[in-house]
Enzyme design. Structure first.
Site, PDB file in Angstrom:
ATOM      1  N   SER A  54       0.788  -1.239   0.000  1.00  0.00           N
ATOM      2  CA  SER A  54       0.000   0.000   0.000  1.00  0.00           C
ATOM      3  C   SER A  54       0.812   1.277   0.000  1.00  0.00           C
ATOM      4  O   SER A  54       0.237   2.364  -0.118  1.00  0.00           O
ATOM      5  CB  SER A  54      -0.955   0.001   1.196  1.00  0.00           C
ATOM      6  OG  SER A  54      -2.017  -0.897   0.970  1.00  0.00           O
ATOM      7  N   TYR A  84     -10.223   2.716   6.340  1.00  0.00           N
ATOM      8  CA  TYR A  84      -9.279   2.357   5.278  1.00  0.00           C
ATOM      9  C   TYR A  84      -9.882   1.306   4.360  1.00  0.00           C
ATOM     10  O   TYR A  84     -10.339   0.255   4.813  1.00  0.00           O
ATOM     11  CB  TYR A  84      -8.000   1.822   5.912  1.00  0.00           C
ATOM     12  CG  TYR A  84      -6.853   1.647   4.959  1.00  0.00           C
ATOM     13  CD1 TYR A  84      -5.948   2.673   4.741  1.00  0.00           C
ATOM     14  CD2 TYR A  84      -6.669   0.446   4.280  1.00  0.00           C
ATOM     15  CE1 TYR A  84      -4.874   2.512   3.873  1.00  0.00           C
ATOM     16  CE2 TYR A  84      -5.613   0.276   3.412  1.00  0.00           C
ATOM     17  CZ  TYR A  84      -4.711   1.307   3.210  1.00  0.00           C
ATOM     18  OH  TYR A  84      -3.659   1.146   2.338  1.00  0.00           O
ATOM     19  N   SER A  85      -9.865   1.587   3.059  1.00  0.00           N
ATOM     20  CA  SER A  85     -10.443   0.658   2.094  1.00  0.00           C
ATOM     21  C   SER A  85      -9.646   0.680   0.799  1.00  0.00           C
ATOM     22  O   SER A  85      -9.510   1.724   0.153  1.00  0.00           O
ATOM     23  CB  SER A  85     -11.903   1.013   1.799  1.00  0.00           C
ATOM     24  OG  SER A  85     -12.413   0.205   0.756  1.00  0.00           O
ATOM     25  N   ASN A  86      -9.136  -0.466   0.414  1.00  0.00           N
ATOM     26  CA  ASN A  86      -8.389  -0.572  -0.848  1.00  0.00           C
ATOM     27  C   ASN A  86      -9.272  -0.278  -2.058  1.00  0.00           C
ATOM     28  O   ASN A  86      -8.763   0.105  -3.116  1.00  0.00           O
ATOM     29  CB  ASN A  86      -7.790  -1.975  -0.967  1.00  0.00           C
ATOM     30  CG  ASN A  86      -6.641  -2.187   0.001  1.00  0.00           C
ATOM     31  OD1 ASN A  86      -5.570  -1.629  -0.161  1.00  0.00           O
ATOM     32  ND2 ASN A  86      -6.883  -3.004   1.017  1.00  0.00           N
ATOM     33  N   GLY A 143       2.715  -0.866   3.960  1.00  0.00           N
ATOM     34  CA  GLY A 143       2.086  -1.681   2.928  1.00  0.00           C
ATOM     35  C   GLY A 143       2.300  -3.158   3.156  1.00  0.00           C
ATOM     36  O   GLY A 143       3.254  -3.579   3.812  1.00  0.00           O
TER      37      GLY A 143
END
Length: 428
Positions: free
Chosen positions: A108, A204-206, A366
């Site tokens: 990330s 938090y969201s990808n 990440g």
């Protein structure tokens, strides 16, 4: 000592020559002593730097001894002498040789590069942070007219994290070879109910960054991989930085490992999604996840880089070489990651503000299957740190996790020229 040579070549009595030599030695020594007394800093600094390097090397080795398959660490305290080290567990050496220059899946941390691209287009008036998502991806996201690009960038959109979808998770951990396209990843995320109304809070969201990657491609007509190469990697001379797509295998890539199912199960956190068990080539108590299915990463986490390349990126970003000051200020405007700790860690636009015992820094962390990375810098970009570990430390035995955190704390203190706290052996 420089030998004394008379200017005139004539014989002198031995006693006189000895006297002259004695005077010269005495005056040279006196001058050196006086200079050291007037300017003792170089010697003291040299000792301090040597001690700091030793502490860093010890912290890296402790992390490996506690269970990390391999660690790459780079610290630049802004004084022109970066420390770069690599250590690995003996059992990994038969098929992997880690060096401080090895390539690494950055997970990330990729979001900082994606956000930089978005803000470059904002500066060029091709995008606006207030643009509704429906402007660029009409009909792909429910309630897309209420979700702005800024909400995607700072994770306040409320969109469900697609990696928590069981089918995507199976591919992420290597149990499924299905190749996911970016649009399929977005559909997997929005196929679940949103967590809250757009803009209500942070989560938090990808999924947010998959949407942003698609927006970038829609606006520019170029691939995300091409944008990273043309706008970031090439101008900065990042010769080992790229977005990993397809089946390309980089021979410089550090190998990633995860505990096998039997050794992972006792350490899964409460509430972990069911079915987490990493697949890969067996390696004793671990599996080699290096070449597992990476199609689930893309704009959310598919950049490959090196510690030195990332330090150069951080320096360019924070010094204003990649963004005008207005956009850099927007990037560093944060929302609290924990609403009950408003002065704690915060998330900006693809950039985290992280509070450590030695001070506050900027950067990201990440994860990919077999890879954990943390990269931080100060507000100027002159100081930087990278800690790259060839396993996921969100899921690890307590002893290994504690050693990893101690290592990160130590490197951040060294980066900020703060006293490195004493390190004790983690319990576990």
């Amino acid at each position: 000592m420089t030998e004394y040579v008379p200017q005139r070549r004539r014989r002198r009595p031995a006693a006189l020559a000895l006297a002259l030599a004695t005077v010269l030695v005495a005056s040279t020594a006196a001058g050196a002593t006086a200079a050291a007394a007037l300017n003792p800093e170089p010697t003291a600094r040299g000792h301090a730097e040597a001690a700091a390097r030793t502490r860093l090397a010890e912290a890296v080795q402790r992390a490996v001894d506690a269970g990390a398959p391999g660690v790459i660490m780079r610290v630049d305290d802004g004084r022109g002498h970066p420390v770069a080290l690599a250590r690995q567990a003996p059992w990994t050496r038969t098929n992997d040789k880690i060096a401080a220059t090895s390539a690494f899946r950055m997970g990330s941390n990729s979001k900082t590069m994606v956000a930089t691209l978005v803000l470059q287009l904002v500066a060029e008036h091709r995008l606006a942070l207030s643009d509704p998502l429906d402007t660029w991806l009409p009909g792909l996201v429910p309630d897309g007219s209420a979700i702005t690009l800024k909400m995607l960038l700072n994770h306040t959109s409320g969109l469900f994290n697609y990696l928590d979808d069981p089918a995507v998770l199976a591919a992420f951990v290597g149990q499924d070879t299905r190749q996911w396209s970016p649009r399929e990843l977005l559909a997997a995320g929005v196929g679940h109910a949103p967590l809250f109304a757009p803009g209500a809070r942070f989560s938090y969201s990808n999924t947010n960054y998959i949407a942003l990657g698609l927006v970038l491609e829609k606006v520019t007509g170029q691939s995300l991989a091409g944008l990273i190469e043309q706008r970031i990697a090439q101008p900065l001379g990042l010769t080992h930085t790229y977005l990993a797509v397809g089946e390309h295998r980089d021979t410089r890539l550090t190998r990633g490992y995860e505990p096998d199912a039997a050794h992972l199960a006792p350490y899964l956190p409460p509430g972990a999604p069911p079915g987490i068990a990493f697949a890969g080539t067996p390696r004793g108590e671990h599996v080699d996840t290096t070449w597992n299915n990476t199609s689930t990463l893309w704009a959310a986490g598919a950049v490959v880089s090196t510690a030195a390349d990332w330090a150069r990126f951080d320096a360019a970003l924070m010094s204003g070489k990649l963004l005008p000051q207005a956009q850099l200020d927007q990037m560093r405007t944060t929302v609290p990651e924990d609403p009950e700790a408003p002065d704690g860690n915060g998330y900006g636009l693809g950039l985290r503000k992280v509070v450590f015992p030695c001070g506050t820094v900027w950067g990201h962390d990440g994860q990919a299957a077999g890879y954990s990375s943390e990269t931080y810098t100060d507000t100027t970009g002159r100081r930087s740190v990278s800690v790259l570990t060839s396993t996921i430390f969100g899921i690890a035995p307590p002893k290994a996790a504690a050693a990893h955190q101690a290592l990160v704390n130590t490197t951040v203190c060294a980066m900020l020229n703060k006293p490195i706290p004493p390190t004790t052996s983690p319990a576990g």
